[in-house]
Design a protein around this motif. Structure first.
Motif, PDB file in Angstrom:
ATOM      1  N   CYS A  60       0.492  -0.973  -0.126  1.00 24.49           N
ATOM      2  CA  CYS A  60       0.017  -0.154  -0.292  1.00 24.49           C
ATOM      3  C   CYS A  60       0.718   1.434   0.228  1.00 24.49           C
ATOM      4  O   CYS A  60       0.652   2.416  -0.714  1.00 24.49           O
ATOM      5  CB  CYS A  60      -1.284   0.007   1.374  1.00 24.49           C
ATOM      6  SG  CYS A  60      -2.566  -0.999   0.697  1.00 24.49           S
ATOM      7  N   ASP A  61       1.603   0.983   0.485  1.00 20.64           N
ATOM      8  CA  ASP A  61       3.228   2.344   0.532  1.00 20.64           C
ATOM      9  C   ASP A  61       3.527   2.393  -0.772  1.00 20.64           C
ATOM     10  O   ASP A  61       3.440   4.018  -1.265  1.00 20.64           O
ATOM     11  CB  ASP A  61       4.221   2.290   0.898  1.00 20.64           C
ATOM     12  CG  ASP A  61       3.517   2.004   2.597  1.00 20.64           C
ATOM     13  OD1 ASP A  61       2.791   2.976   3.240  1.00 20.64           O
ATOM     14  OD2 ASP A  61       4.678   1.767   3.937  1.00 20.64           O
ATOM     15  N   PHE A  62       3.651   1.424  -1.652  1.00 20.43           N
ATOM     16  CA  PHE A  62       4.390   1.072  -2.994  1.00 20.43           C
ATOM     17  C   PHE A  62       3.269   2.332  -3.785  1.00 20.43           C
ATOM     18  O   PHE A  62       3.075   2.662  -4.582  1.00 20.43           O
ATOM     19  CB  PHE A  62       4.904   0.653  -3.441  1.00 20.43           C
ATOM     20  CG  PHE A  62       6.399   0.125  -3.667  1.00 20.43           C
ATOM     21  CD1 PHE A  62       7.520   0.689  -4.094  1.00 20.43           C
ATOM     22  CD2 PHE A  62       6.582  -1.147  -2.508  1.00 20.43           C
ATOM     23  CE1 PHE A  62       7.955   0.387  -3.997  1.00 20.43           C
ATOM     24  CE2 PHE A  62       7.643  -1.143  -2.540  1.00 20.43           C
ATOM     25  CZ  PHE A  62       8.495  -0.755  -2.970  1.00 20.43           C
ATOM     26  N   ARG A  63       1.988   1.535  -3.387  1.00 19.31           N
ATOM     27  CA  ARG A  63       0.422   1.996  -3.874  1.00 19.31           C
ATOM     28  C   ARG A  63       0.363   3.033  -3.920  1.00 19.31           C
ATOM     29  O   ARG A  63      -0.120   4.286  -4.757  1.00 19.31           O
ATOM     30  CB  ARG A  63      -0.652   1.624  -3.648  1.00 19.31           C
ATOM     31  CG  ARG A  63      -2.170   2.243  -4.341  1.00 19.31           C
ATOM     32  CD  ARG A  63      -3.086   1.209  -3.166  1.00 19.31           C
ATOM     33  NE  ARG A  63      -2.948   1.913  -2.025  1.00 19.31           N
ATOM     34  CZ  ARG A  63      -3.732   1.636  -0.587  1.00 19.31           C
ATOM     35  NH1 ARG A  63      -4.291   0.619  -1.111  1.00 19.31           N
ATOM     36  NH2 ARG A  63      -4.023   2.349  -0.335  1.00 19.31           N
ATOM     37  N   ASP A  64       1.142   4.318  -3.153  1.00 18.74           N
ATOM     38  CA  ASP A  64       0.562   5.441  -2.489  1.00 18.74           C
ATOM     39  C   ASP A  64       1.148   6.219  -2.902  1.00 18.74           C
ATOM     40  O   ASP A  64       0.939   7.709  -3.081  1.00 18.74           O
ATOM     41  CB  ASP A  64       0.138   5.503  -0.776  1.00 18.74           C
ATOM     42  CG  ASP A  64      -1.207   4.860  -0.607  1.00 18.74           C
ATOM     43  OD1 ASP A  64      -1.928   4.746  -0.961  1.00 18.74           O
ATOM     44  OD2 ASP A  64      -1.212   5.054   0.991  1.00 18.74           O
ATOM     45  N   SER A  65       2.249   5.649  -3.263  1.00 19.99           N
ATOM     46  CA  SER A  65       3.495   7.173  -3.851  1.00 19.99           C
ATOM     47  C   SER A  65       3.862   6.755  -5.355  1.00 19.99           C
ATOM     48  O   SER A  65       4.735   6.604  -5.634  1.00 19.99           O
ATOM     49  CB  SER A  65       5.176   6.577  -2.541  1.00 19.99           C
ATOM     50  OG  SER A  65       5.205   6.318  -1.890  1.00 19.99           O
ATOM     51  N   LEU A  66       2.758   6.074  -5.810  1.00 16.25           N
ATOM     52  CA  LEU A  66       3.093   4.892  -7.488  1.00 16.25           C
ATOM     53  C   LEU A  66       3.315   6.262  -8.292  1.00 16.25           C
ATOM     54  O   LEU A  66       3.839   6.598  -9.397  1.00 16.25           O
ATOM     55  CB  LEU A  66       2.025   4.114  -7.709  1.00 16.25           C
ATOM     56  CG  LEU A  66       2.332   3.283  -8.778  1.00 16.25           C
ATOM     57  CD1 LEU A  66       3.986   2.531  -8.649  1.00 16.25           C
ATOM     58  CD2 LEU A  66       1.162   2.598  -8.872  1.00 16.25           C
ATOM     59  N   GLY A  67       2.690   7.292  -8.346  1.00 15.82           N
ATOM     60  CA  GLY A  67       2.309   8.694  -8.913  1.00 15.82           C
ATOM     61  C   GLY A  67       4.065   9.591  -8.883  1.00 15.82           C
ATOM     62  O   GLY A  67       4.234   9.626 -10.131  1.00 15.82           O
ATOM     63  N   SER A  68       4.749   9.362  -7.971  1.00 16.38           N
ATOM     64  CA  SER A  68       5.556  10.486  -7.734  1.00 16.38           C
ATOM     65  C   SER A  68       6.733   9.286  -8.497  1.00 16.38           C
ATOM     66  O   SER A  68       7.605   9.598  -8.703  1.00 16.38           O
ATOM     67  CB  SER A  68       5.936  10.456  -6.402  1.00 16.38           C
ATOM     68  OG  SER A  68       6.088   9.812  -5.338  1.00 16.38           O
ATOM     69  N   LEU A  69       6.688   8.292  -8.364  1.00 13.57           N
ATOM     70  CA  LEU A  69       7.843   7.026  -8.249  1.00 13.57           C
ATOM     71  C   LEU A  69       7.117   7.164  -9.747  1.00 13.57           C
ATOM     72  O   LEU A  69       8.512   6.765 -10.747  1.00 13.57           O
ATOM     73  CB  LEU A  69       7.520   5.305  -7.834  1.00 13.57           C
ATOM     74  CG  LEU A  69       7.996   5.939  -6.133  1.00 13.57           C
ATOM     75  CD1 LEU A  69       7.360   4.490  -5.909  1.00 13.57           C
ATOM     76  CD2 LEU A  69       9.323   5.285  -6.224  1.00 13.57           C
ATOM     77  N   ARG A 106      12.012   5.504   3.045  1.00 13.99           N
ATOM     78  CA  ARG A 106      13.766   5.563   3.023  1.00 13.99           C
ATOM     79  C   ARG A 106      13.725   5.314   1.484  1.00 13.99           C
ATOM     80  O   ARG A 106      14.346   6.078   1.076  1.00 13.99           O
ATOM     81  CB  ARG A 106      13.789   4.695   4.055  1.00 13.99           C
ATOM     82  CG  ARG A 106      13.790   4.904   5.349  1.00 13.99           C
ATOM     83  CD  ARG A 106      14.414   3.623   6.149  1.00 13.99           C
ATOM     84  NE  ARG A 106      13.279   2.362   5.941  1.00 13.99           N
ATOM     85  CZ  ARG A 106      12.512   1.864   6.761  1.00 13.99           C
ATOM     86  NH1 ARG A 106      11.988   2.990   7.712  1.00 13.99           N
ATOM     87  NH2 ARG A 106      12.361   0.862   6.559  1.00 13.99           N
ATOM     88  N   LEU A 107      13.068   4.512   0.608  1.00 14.07           N
ATOM     89  CA  LEU A 107      13.956   4.915  -0.293  1.00 14.07           C
ATOM     90  C   LEU A 107      13.691   5.873  -1.458  1.00 14.07           C
ATOM     91  O   LEU A 107      14.353   5.944  -2.492  1.00 14.07           O
ATOM     92  CB  LEU A 107      12.272   3.345  -1.498  1.00 14.07           C
ATOM     93  CG  LEU A 107      12.946   2.379  -2.709  1.00 14.07           C
ATOM     94  CD1 LEU A 107      14.528   2.210  -2.727  1.00 14.07           C
ATOM     95  CD2 LEU A 107      12.044   1.890  -3.191  1.00 14.07           C
ATOM     96  N   ARG A 108      12.562   6.674  -1.181  1.00 13.43           N
ATOM     97  CA  ARG A 108      12.289   7.297  -2.131  1.00 13.43           C
ATOM     98  C   ARG A 108      12.742   8.227  -1.777  1.00 13.43           C
ATOM     99  O   ARG A 108      13.787   9.436  -2.551  1.00 13.43           O
ATOM    100  CB  ARG A 108      10.322   8.453  -1.551  1.00 13.43           C
ATOM    101  CG  ARG A 108       9.115   7.486  -2.023  1.00 13.43           C
ATOM    102  CD  ARG A 108       8.341   7.591  -1.518  1.00 13.43           C
ATOM    103  NE  ARG A 108       7.810   9.214  -1.248  1.00 13.43           N
ATOM    104  CZ  ARG A 108       6.703   9.482  -2.738  1.00 13.43           C
ATOM    105  NH1 ARG A 108       5.947   9.261  -3.788  1.00 13.43           N
ATOM    106  NH2 ARG A 108       7.539  11.053  -1.986  1.00 13.43           N
ATOM    107  N   LYS A 109      13.069   8.913  -0.678  1.00 16.14           N
ATOM    108  CA  LYS A 109      15.115   9.411  -0.252  1.00 16.14           C
ATOM    109  C   LYS A 109      15.939   9.386  -0.992  1.00 16.14           C
ATOM    110  O   LYS A 109      16.532  10.357  -0.849  1.00 16.14           O
ATOM    111  CB  LYS A 109      14.795   9.233   1.612  1.00 16.14           C
ATOM    112  CG  LYS A 109      15.900  10.444   1.980  1.00 16.14           C
ATOM    113  CD  LYS A 109      15.915  10.305   3.733  1.00 16.14           C
ATOM    114  CE  LYS A 109      16.563  11.915   3.987  1.00 16.14           C
ATOM    115  NZ  LYS A 109      16.967  11.869   5.953  1.00 16.14           N
ATOM    116  N   LEU A 145      16.075   7.833  -3.271  1.00 18.79           N
ATOM    117  CA  LEU A 145      16.058   8.459  -5.437  1.00 18.79           C
ATOM    118  C   LEU A 145      15.938   9.349  -5.110  1.00 18.79           C
ATOM    119  O   LEU A 145      15.815  10.037  -6.416  1.00 18.79           O
ATOM    120  CB  LEU A 145      15.273   7.275  -6.083  1.00 18.79           C
ATOM    121  CG  LEU A 145      14.924   5.962  -5.331  1.00 18.79           C
ATOM    122  CD1 LEU A 145      13.828   4.810  -5.985  1.00 18.79           C
ATOM    123  CD2 LEU A 145      16.317   5.254  -6.393  1.00 18.79           C
ATOM    124  N   GLY A 146      16.007  10.261  -3.828  1.00 19.61           N
ATOM    125  CA  GLY A 146      15.699  12.118  -4.782  1.00 19.61           C
ATOM    126  C   GLY A 146      13.967  12.715  -4.680  1.00 19.61           C
ATOM    127  O   GLY A 146      14.527  13.538  -5.614  1.00 19.61           O
TER     128      GLY A 146
END
Length: 155
Positions: A51-60, A147-150, A152-153
């Motif tokens: 669900c964290d990946f789902r919620d971050s999918l737009g920015s990823l 943490r992964l998003r951080k 990856l900037g």
């Protein structure tokens, strides 16, 4: 057990997704891929991470990443997981853990103080040329995507 490290070529694979469609890493050349391995669909930690990946999918996706989740679950279970939690990225089935093995995401680990063999929750960032950019082993489900998003900037 060999663990791919940054700079190594990402082991190629073809697996079935939740709908029974083949997904091959080599077909994603030219794209950056986040490949994450998790123990089992619909368990608390794996649901949190998915669900964290789902919620971050737009920015990823906005940063050019394709997200793929891999577990030993069969496609029917993955389909149920996708539908139950509104997951909008492919979930891949690796029932014999061959791809887990190729990425070093299968082996001995501590589980509640006991040494067991199983899935080592791991995430790999693969560049557009098919090389490992980041290899993260034994990650925690909670907070991992942040943490992964951080790393990856990505805000």
């Amino acid at each position: 057990m060999t663990r791919p490290a940054p700079g190594d070529p990402a082991p190629d694979f073809t697996l079935l997704d939740q709908d029974g469609t083949e997904v091959s890493l080599h077909d994603l050349r030219g794209e950056r891929v986040i490949l994450y391995f998790y123990p089992a669909a619909m368990t608390p930690g794996c649901t949190t991470e998915a669900c964290d990946f789902r919620d971050s999918l737009g920015s990823l996706r906005g940063a050019g990443y394709t997200v793929l989740g891999v577990s030993r679950d069969l496609p029917a279970t993955l389909r149920e997981f996708r539908d139950r939690d509104g997951l909008s990225f492919p979930l891949l089935s690796d029932p014999d853990h061959a791809v887990h093995d190729a990425y070093g995401a299968w082996g001995e680990k501590l589980n509640y103080g006991k040494t067991v063999e199983g899935v080592i929750r791991s995430t790999f960032v693969i560049d557009a040329d098919g090389a490992i950019e980041h290899a993260q082993y034994a990650v925690k489900a909670t907070g991992h995507v942040a943490r992964l998003r951080k790393t990856l900037g990505i805000d």
